[in-house]
Design an enzyme around this catalytic site. Structure first.
Site, PDB file in Angstrom:
ATOM      1  CG  ASP A  31      11.754  48.542  64.433  1.00  0.00           C
ATOM      2  OD1 ASP A  31      11.133  49.626  64.364  1.00  0.00           O
ATOM      3  OD2 ASP A  31      12.720  48.387  65.197  1.00  0.00           O
TER       4      ASP A  31
ATOM      5  CG  ASP B 266       7.826  48.413  47.731  1.00  0.00           C
ATOM      6  OD1 ASP B 266       6.844  47.737  47.411  1.00  0.00           O
ATOM      7  OD2 ASP B 266       8.915  48.383  47.122  1.00  0.00           O
TER       8      ASP B 266
ATOM      9  CG  ASP C 140       3.637  43.768  48.582  1.00  0.00           C
ATOM     10  OD1 ASP C 140       2.844  44.618  48.126  1.00  0.00           O
ATOM     11  OD2 ASP C 140       4.386  43.074  47.876  1.00  0.00           O
TER      12      ASP C 140
END
Ligand code: NAD
Length: 366
Positions: free
Chosen positions: A222, A246, A250
């Protein structure tokens, strides 16, 4: 140096053609062999990853991949859809380490969604483990609703798991990559909540003993997500699991402006890899000479660096791309006021010219 060339569908053929031209001017002993993959392979052979293509990829030292997919295949059964070819190649070649560099080229600073001063000079590398984690855990499923349908089922579950060898091998890859760069590695986990990631953290710390020259720190996912948009330049190399990687890769991709600029590599234990742009087959612009070939050309540079040990040639390609951007050429996806809009082929021409030490006004006008 045997390279399997798998252009695939949509813009795949156009962008890979430009990367092949770039490889051609390096004057290195490459053996290139091309094969069908994805939708075009399904049309010709009834399968997105035909046996002959898989054999070629297995026999090669590296694979240069374009992109696969088209909406017209959406009605096919899942096993025959073009995207299955990538999963098949990952599985058969044992590709477990996904490298996604996020570099913000000076000339494209304004294309980023962050303030220019936050991304100017950004050069980070995210390494994502590809074979374990919650995507491949057991058991997985859901408690069925009385009629067996998903709708109305009372719960669903996936199990997060990692084995020691899986974490050890990705940790080694990450420390070695950090050694080739700024010698700083951030391992991203969620050890405060998840047992799997306490295990991850402990093993990465153990492996660190073999790389005392690399500075290691640990960060919760986080916080990493926050730091990537707060102060992304603080990172050098990030290593993390399949799901966190993943998502974070991005997020990092968007810092750099355009998906048309982002290369990637997926490596196996022997250092063999599959190199491809991070984007898809872009059917909306296919066949129109509009696609940005730079992500694929930069993927070819990664291939030279990571699988073929041609570091100087990789550096040359990356400098040529910088040179072309500095000269003001842009494909439509990265175009802005005051720059010259060019097509896929003209962008390829310009990189080839820059590599030949010949970035002329003619190339710029081209
Ligand atoms: P996409 O990445 O193909 O395209 C998204 C948007 O980005 C489109 O507007 C496209 O025009 C643009 N774009 C992508 N690459 C570009 C480039 N090099 N230059 C300029 N613009 C570019 O994603 P999508 O539209 O969601 O998917 C299209 C097809 O690609 C689907 O069939 C999908 O399954 C497939 N796909 C394949 C891969 C792969 O081969 N690794 C990855 C993602 C998606």
């Amino acid at each position: 140096m045997k390279i399997a060339i798998l252009p695939g569908d949509g813009i795949g053929t156009e962008i890979v053609a430009q990367a092949v031209r770039v490889l051609g001017v390096l004057d290195l002993p490459f053996e290139l062999e091309t094969a069908l993959v994805g939708g075009v392979a399904y049309e010709a052979h009834g399968h997105p990853l035909p046996e002959s293509t898989l054999k070629l990829a297995q026999a090669a030292d590296a694979v240069l991949f374009g992109a696969v997919g088209d909406w017209k295949y959406d009605t096919l059964e899942r096993a025959l859809r073009p995207e299955q070819a990538i999963l098949g190649l990952r599985k058969h070649l044992g590709l477990f380490a996904n490298f996604r560099p996020a570099i913000c080229y000076e000339q494209l600073t304004h294309a980023s969604s962050l303030k220019p001063e936050l991304v100017s000079g950004l050069d980070i590398l995210i390494i994502r483990e590809l074979t374990g984690d919650i995507y491949f855990g057991q058991p997985r499923g859901r408690r069925e609703s009385p009629d067996g349908a998903f709708k109305g089922a009372p719960e669903a579950f996936d199990t997060m798991r990692y084995s020691r060898p899986e974490i050890e091998r990705i940790a080694h890859v990450a420390f070695q990559a950090a050694r080739m760069r700024g010698k700083r590695l951030t391992s991203v986990d969620k050890a405060n909540v998840l047992e799997t990631f306490q295990f991850w953290k402990d093993i990465v710390t153990e492996v660190h003993a073999e790389y005392p020259d690399v500075v290691l720190d640990h960060m919760y996912v986080d916080n990493a997500a926050m730091q990537l948009v707060r102060a992304p330049k603080k990172f050098d190399v990030i290593v993390t699991g399949n799901m966190f990687g993943d998502i974070l890769s991005d997020e990092a991709a968007m810092l750099t402006g355009s998906i048309g600029m982002l290369p990637s590599a997926s490596l196996n234990a022997a250092g063999k890899g599959l190199y491809e742009p991070s984007h898809g087959s872009a059917p909306d612009i296919a066949g129109k000479n509009l696609a940005n070939p730079l992500a694929t050309i930069l993927s070819a540079a990664m291939m030279l660096r990571f699988s073929l040990n041609q570091i100087a040639a990789a550096d040359r390609i990356e400098s040529a791309v910088q040179h072309v951007l500095a000269s003001g050429l842009r494909t439509a996806d990265i175009w802005s006021e005051g720059t010259a809009k060019v097509g896929t082929i003209q962008m390829g021409d310009a990189v080839v010219a820059a590599l030949s030490g010949n970035i002329t006004k003619k190339a710029i006008k081209g």
